[in-house]
Design a protein around this motif. Structure first.
Motif, PDB file in Angstrom:
ATOM      1  N   TYR A  53      44.304 -49.683  21.062  1.00 33.66           N
ATOM      2  CA  TYR A  53      44.330 -51.056  21.566  1.00 33.66           C
ATOM      3  C   TYR A  53      44.225 -51.046  23.077  1.00 33.66           C
ATOM      4  CZ  TYR A  53      45.564 -55.820  22.605  1.00 33.66           C
ATOM      5  OH  TYR A  53      45.515 -57.115  23.084  1.00 33.66           O
ATOM      6  N   ASN A  67      49.438 -44.762  33.784  1.00 31.61           N
ATOM      7  CA  ASN A  67      49.103 -46.176  33.511  1.00 31.61           C
ATOM      8  C   ASN A  67      49.571 -47.070  34.648  1.00 31.61           C
ATOM      9  OD1 ASN A  67      47.824 -45.845  31.107  1.00 31.61           O
ATOM     10  ND2 ASN A  67      49.567 -46.453  29.810  1.00 31.61           N
ATOM     11  N   ALA A  68      50.815 -46.803  35.121  1.00 28.98           N
ATOM     12  CA  ALA A  68      51.365 -47.632  36.206  1.00 28.98           C
ATOM     13  C   ALA A  68      50.466 -47.588  37.435  1.00 28.98           C
ATOM     14  CB  ALA A  68      52.775 -47.155  36.547  1.00 28.98           C
ATOM     15  N   GLY A  98      39.568 -46.126  29.836  1.00 33.33           N
ATOM     16  CA  GLY A  98      40.681 -45.726  28.948  1.00 33.33           C
ATOM     17  C   GLY A  98      40.246 -45.892  27.513  1.00 33.33           C
ATOM     18  N   SER A 116      54.548 -54.510  35.575  1.00 37.86           N
ATOM     19  CA  SER A 116      55.149 -54.212  34.273  1.00 37.86           C
ATOM     20  C   SER A 116      56.220 -53.149  34.438  1.00 37.86           C
ATOM     21  CB  SER A 116      54.101 -53.683  33.304  1.00 37.86           C
ATOM     22  OG  SER A 116      52.956 -54.487  33.327  1.00 37.86           O
ATOM     23  N   LYS A 123      47.237 -46.655  37.404  1.00 37.39           N
ATOM     24  CA  LYS A 123      45.906 -47.120  37.020  1.00 37.39           C
ATOM     25  C   LYS A 123      45.822 -48.657  37.014  1.00 37.39           C
ATOM     26  CE  LYS A 123      44.532 -45.985  32.760  1.00 37.39           C
ATOM     27  NZ  LYS A 123      43.980 -45.282  31.604  1.00 37.39           N
ATOM     28  N   TYR A 124      46.864 -49.294  36.492  1.00 38.59           N
ATOM     29  CA  TYR A 124      46.782 -50.758  36.339  1.00 38.59           C
ATOM     30  C   TYR A 124      47.440 -51.533  37.483  1.00 38.59           C
ATOM     31  CZ  TYR A 124      45.017 -49.579  31.739  1.00 38.59           C
ATOM     32  OH  TYR A 124      44.263 -49.062  30.743  1.00 38.59           O
ATOM     33  N   MET A 166      44.771 -44.810  23.704  1.00 37.72           N
ATOM     34  CA  MET A 166      45.512 -43.863  22.864  1.00 37.72           C
ATOM     35  C   MET A 166      46.866 -43.513  23.469  1.00 37.72           C
ATOM     36  SD  MET A 166      42.586 -41.257  21.550  1.00 37.72           S
ATOM     37  CE  MET A 166      41.966 -40.829  23.143  1.00 37.72           C
ATOM     38  N   GLY A 167      46.950 -43.579  24.859  1.00 42.03           N
ATOM     39  CA  GLY A 167      48.126 -43.102  25.577  1.00 42.03           C
ATOM     40  C   GLY A 167      49.440 -43.678  25.045  1.00 42.03           C
ATOM     41  N   GLY A 172      50.161 -56.594  35.179  1.00 39.81           N
ATOM     42  CA  GLY A 172      51.068 -57.156  34.151  1.00 39.81           C
ATOM     43  C   GLY A 172      50.327 -57.301  32.822  1.00 39.81           C
ATOM     44  N   TYR A 205      50.102 -45.259  22.360  1.00 40.92           N
ATOM     45  CA  TYR A 205      50.310 -44.969  20.936  1.00 40.92           C
ATOM     46  C   TYR A 205      51.011 -43.623  20.783  1.00 40.92           C
ATOM     47  CZ  TYR A 205      49.015 -43.745  16.092  1.00 40.92           C
ATOM     48  OH  TYR A 205      49.042 -43.335  14.785  1.00 40.92           O
TER      49      TYR A 205
END
Ligand code: ADP
Length: 852
Positions: free
Chosen positions: A799, A753-754, A811, A840, A756-757, A814-815, A785, A817
């Motif tokens: 979400y 995620n880090a 995406g 983040s 990816k975003y 689910m990750g 962020g 969660y």
């Protein structure tokens, strides 16, 4: 003159003849000089009065011949002397008890008096007109003591009463100086007072004086005597009339009064009819410290408060002038304390039978306390007024019959009514017609029964003409005897209150519509107990209204164990914030079945604390969710098997091609493996999610070297993702117990995620740190962020943040969660800290393995 000359020519011989002749006269003859001393009496005269010539000669006529004395004779003597003309008089002699005819003739240096006894008076022969005659005999019937005196004080006549007093005969006193009669001779003081009074009266003055007389032994009388001079036609004093009034009883009464006055507890003084204050009782003297002599007359002014002097004096003088009772309030100086005290002065005139004021007797009543109380009352009355004017209500008082006597200013301001119009019954015109009749009925009933009342009515506001609601309260004020002396009341403006009541009624009506809605279940709880509920909630949970009444509904009991914690948390939130965020839970219905619901609530009241909860039946959604979860689970299973087969097959084929030296074809085939792996991961996650949902995600229990695991993960990820440098800082030289693969999955997810975003960033950092109990891993990026409001939601299933940049990145939500679920299952926590546009940091804290 001719007469005098004639007399002068008398010779001794002729005088002898004359005497002889006189002796032979049948009438009694007296010859007196100018001083009325007897110079001669004939024999007949001696016989008539029973005295010898020697006894008579040289004595005053009036004294020597008392039998003949009468006021008529006296008047005749005076007349003869004045006119020098012969005079005749006929009169009744009470002493000789017959009628006498007297002839009076002036002589040189005297006069002759010739008396003739008669059997009856000669009609119309009187010398004096009837009106001028002195008829003292007529006064014999009166009880007054009356005497006729010469200006010198010789008794000419006297009535029966004093003769009876002294038990003397008339002849014993007639002709004697009154002062020497038995009545007066007794007391030298009285005697000299009488002489002085006669002397003054004979100058023409009416003299009044008091004296003590002793008519006979053992009889002591007090008299008030008045001597009135009688004037003749020439205004010469003819004779004196002395009248004596027996004031013995009065004097005794006065003495008694004085004794009484001294005995009564008030200060007392007495005053003369002319206003001269003549006596004070002992208490008065003690109080003022003055002596009678100092205080007599207007000496009392000394102890009167200077501010009262003028007023009191004027009041007293006016009372004396008009003869009316005297009453005033004044301050008197108390000699012992040097202080002034208030007194009520009341003087009453004592009058005789004729209405003549004899005396004033005055009492001075100490009203200082009363005055102070009055002052206090006045002050309290003033305070009351101030209060009445200060309070926000309209304040009124009425007389016992209901007539308004006072309105506070607010009434005038509100109604615009003027003072003249506001009193009496006028207030009722401001009543709203709808309440008019009822209000008057209630008011009259209160007046009749004397009971307090309360009523609501509208009153017209003068300026706007609008009506406002007032709460009127009235209560009777009673005196000590319980009699109503006034009514006291207030009108409180309750218009706002009324409006609020109306609004409340409306909102209650709306609330009851809501309560009656069959969509939403509503209940009210107090503590754990459900105290009210609408039909919908009862229907949802299978309870009856009877159950509710019998208090069989308890939300703690209705909550399944797995929802207890969440429910308690919601209630804590409610207590802190007055409302709770809607949350999902289940209720156990009366029949034991479970009902998925969405609940929220707000505080309804604080004492006691009540909450109103709104409950939505969530079962349809839950069922849908279950179906969806079932589908996901099934689909992921269904997809995984062929995918595994496909992956195996591809690997097998690639290896064969490599063996056959067909490297180009083998390389092309390995290009399929990447997407297949990605697909495999996706399906794996889907499967994990459905397992978590079903509570079937399994974990191994092994010792995990977190440091090694993280470096391993970092290395693997670095190999795959070349766009970013993964920096690992710090160390975690400790182990923990858990599922190494699942923990690895956590950090792979966070790192991916880090990366990816944060497409524009170059590094992603991992920070390691430990404490005695925990080990903390921070995964930090410098990417988009996450907005604050979305931070908690990113851990929810499926979400995905809503920003356009994030959306562009593939995406399924689910990750995180799964990550949270795994961390929680390891007894750890995960939080996110972020700043939009800057990046983040996800922080995972896990418990360290305890050394055995
Ligand atoms: P996804 O498959 O969408 O990445 P996740 O559960 O891993 O699902 O993440 C959920 C959402 O959280 C993401 O869609 C993304 O919007 C947000 N997110 C997760 N990690 C980050 C991060 N490091 N930076 C910014 N947003 C993030």
């Amino acid at each position: 003159m001719s007469r005098i000359k004639r007399t002068e020519r008398l010779t001794p011989a002729s005088s002898e003849t004359l005497l002889h002749m006189l002796e032979t006269l049948p009438d009694a003859l007296f010859l007196v000089n100018d001083a009325e001393t007897i110079r001669y009496v004939n024999t007949r005269a001696q016989t008539m009065i029973g005295a010898s010539r020697e006894q008579l000669l040289g004595n005053p006529f009036w004294r020597g011949a008392p039998q003949l004395v009468s006021p008529s004779l006296y008047q005749a003597v005076r007349k003869t002397r004045q006119t020098q003309e012969p005079t005749e008089v006929e009169y009744w002699s009470p002493m000789t008890r017959n009628w006498l005819h007297a002839q009076l003739t002036p002589t040189v240096g005297g006069l002759t008096l010739q008396f003739h006894e008669m059997s009856a008076p000669t009609p119309c022969q009187e010398t004096f007109p009837q009106g001028e005659r002195l008829c003292i005999d007529d006064l014999d019937g009166l009880h007054t003591r009356i005497g006729i005196l010469t200006p010198e004080g010789i008794v000419l006549d006297i009535n029966e009463v004093p003769l009876d007093d002294a038990q003397v005969r008339r002849e014993e006193v007639i002709g004697k100086p009154l002062a020497e009669t038995p009545w007066w001779s007794f007391a030298p003081a009285s005697q000299s007072r009488l002489r002085a009074a006669i002397a003054r009266a004979s100058t023409g003055e009416t003299v009044r004086f008091e004296a003590q007389l002793c008519p006979r032994e053992g009889m002591l009388l007090s008299f008030e005597s008045v001597i009135t001079p009688h004037l003749d036609a020439d205004h010469q004093i003819e004779y004196l009339v002395i009248a004596g009034i027996d004031i013995t009883a009065r004097k005794r009464a006065e003495r008694d009064i004085h004794a009484l006055i001294d005995a009564i507890p008030q200060l007392v003084w007495t005053g003369r009819p002319d206003g001269y204050v003549d006596s004070y009782n002992q208490r008065w003297l003690d109080y003022t410290g003055l002596t009678t002599a100092q205080a007599q007359g207007d000496g009392w002014m000394q102890c009167t408060h200077p501010a009262d002097r003028q007023r009191v004096l004027e009041t007293w003088q006016s009372a004396v002038q008009t003869g009316r009772p005297y009453e005033t309030e004044q301050r008197l100086l108390q000699s012992t304390t040097g202080e002034y005290r208030w007194f009520l002065m009341q003087a009453v005139p004592f009058k005789d039978a004729q209405g003549t004021i004899l005396k004033y007797v005055s009492t001075c009543t100490d009203i200082d306390e009363q005055k102070r109380a009055q002052q206090q009352l006045k002050t309290s009355e003033e305070n009351w007024r101030v209060l009445a004017e200060t309070v926000p209500q309209l304040v009124w008082t009425t007389l016992p019959d209901g007539l308004v006597e006072y309105w506070s200013q607010r009434w005038y301001a509100y109604t615009g009514s003027s003072f003249e119009h506001a009193l009496g019954h006028e207030w009722s015109q401001f009543l709203h017609p709808d309440e008019y009749q009822h209000t008057l009925t209630v008011w009259h009933h209160a007046l009749e029964t004397g009971k307090p009342y309360e009523i609501e009515y509208r009153l017209k506001e003068g300026q706007t003409g609008e009506y406002r609601w007032f709460l009127a309260r009235g209560m009777p004020v009673r005196d000590e005897a319980g009699q109503i002396v006034k009514w006291f009341g207030t009108c409180t403006d309750i218009d706002e209150h009324k409006r609020m009541e109306e609004a409340l009624r409306e909102s209650q009506a709306r609330a009851s519509v809501l309560m009656n809605s069959n969509i939403i279940g509503i209940f009210v709880d107090e503590g754990e107990q459900i105290v009210d509920a609408n039909d919908t909630f009862l229907r949802m949970t299978g309870y009856t209204r009877e159950d509710l009444r019998e208090r069989c509904m308890n939300w703690v009991h209705m909550t399944p164990p797995e929802y207890q914690a969440r429910t308690q948390q919601a209630h804590q939130e409610l207590a802190a914030q007055q409302s709770m965020t809607p949350y999902e839970k289940e209720y156990m219905c009366k029949d034991g079945s479970r009902l998925p619901v969405l609940v929220c609530g707000v505080v309804l009241q604080h004492h006691p604390l009540q909450m109103i909860a709104f409950v939505l039946d969530n079962s349809a959604r839950k069922e849908l969710e279950q179906r969806k979860d079932g589908f996901i689970s099934m689909a992921s299973h269904e997809l995984r098997n062929p995918l595994t087969a496909l992956k195996m097959q591809a690997q097998l084929v690639r290896k064969r091609l490599e063996k056959q030296g067909l490297n180009g074809a083998a390389a092309a085939l390995s290009g399929v493996e990447g997407p297949v792996k990605q697909l495999e991961r996706l399906i794996g996650e889907l499967l994990d999610v459905s397992k978590i949902q079903a509570g079937r995600l399994e974990y191994r229990q092994e010792t995990v070297d977190l440091d090694a695991l993280l470096h391993e993960v970092a290395d693997t990820m670095q190999q795959i993702h070349t766009t970013h440098t993964i920096v690992v800082r710090g160390a975690a030289p400790c182990s923990l117990v858990g599922d190494k693969d699942r923990l690895g999955q956590v950090f792979i997810n966070l790192l991916s995620n880090a990366i990816k975003y944060s497409p524009a960033a170059e590094t992603v950092e991992i920070d390691l740190s430990t404490s005695r109990e925990t080990v903390t891993v921070r995964v930090r990026d410098h990417g988009f962020g996450i907005p604050r409001e979305q931070r908690d939601k990113v851990f929810e299933r499926f979400y995905r943040a809503a920003g356009p940049k994030q959306k562009a990145i593939p995406g399924l939500g689910m990750g995180l969660y799964i990550v949270e679920e795994i961390v929680k299952r390891h007894g750890g926590t995960i939080t996110v800290d972020s700043e939009v546009g800057k990046g983040s940091t996800f922080t995972v804290t896990l418990p360290r393995k305890r050394d055995a």
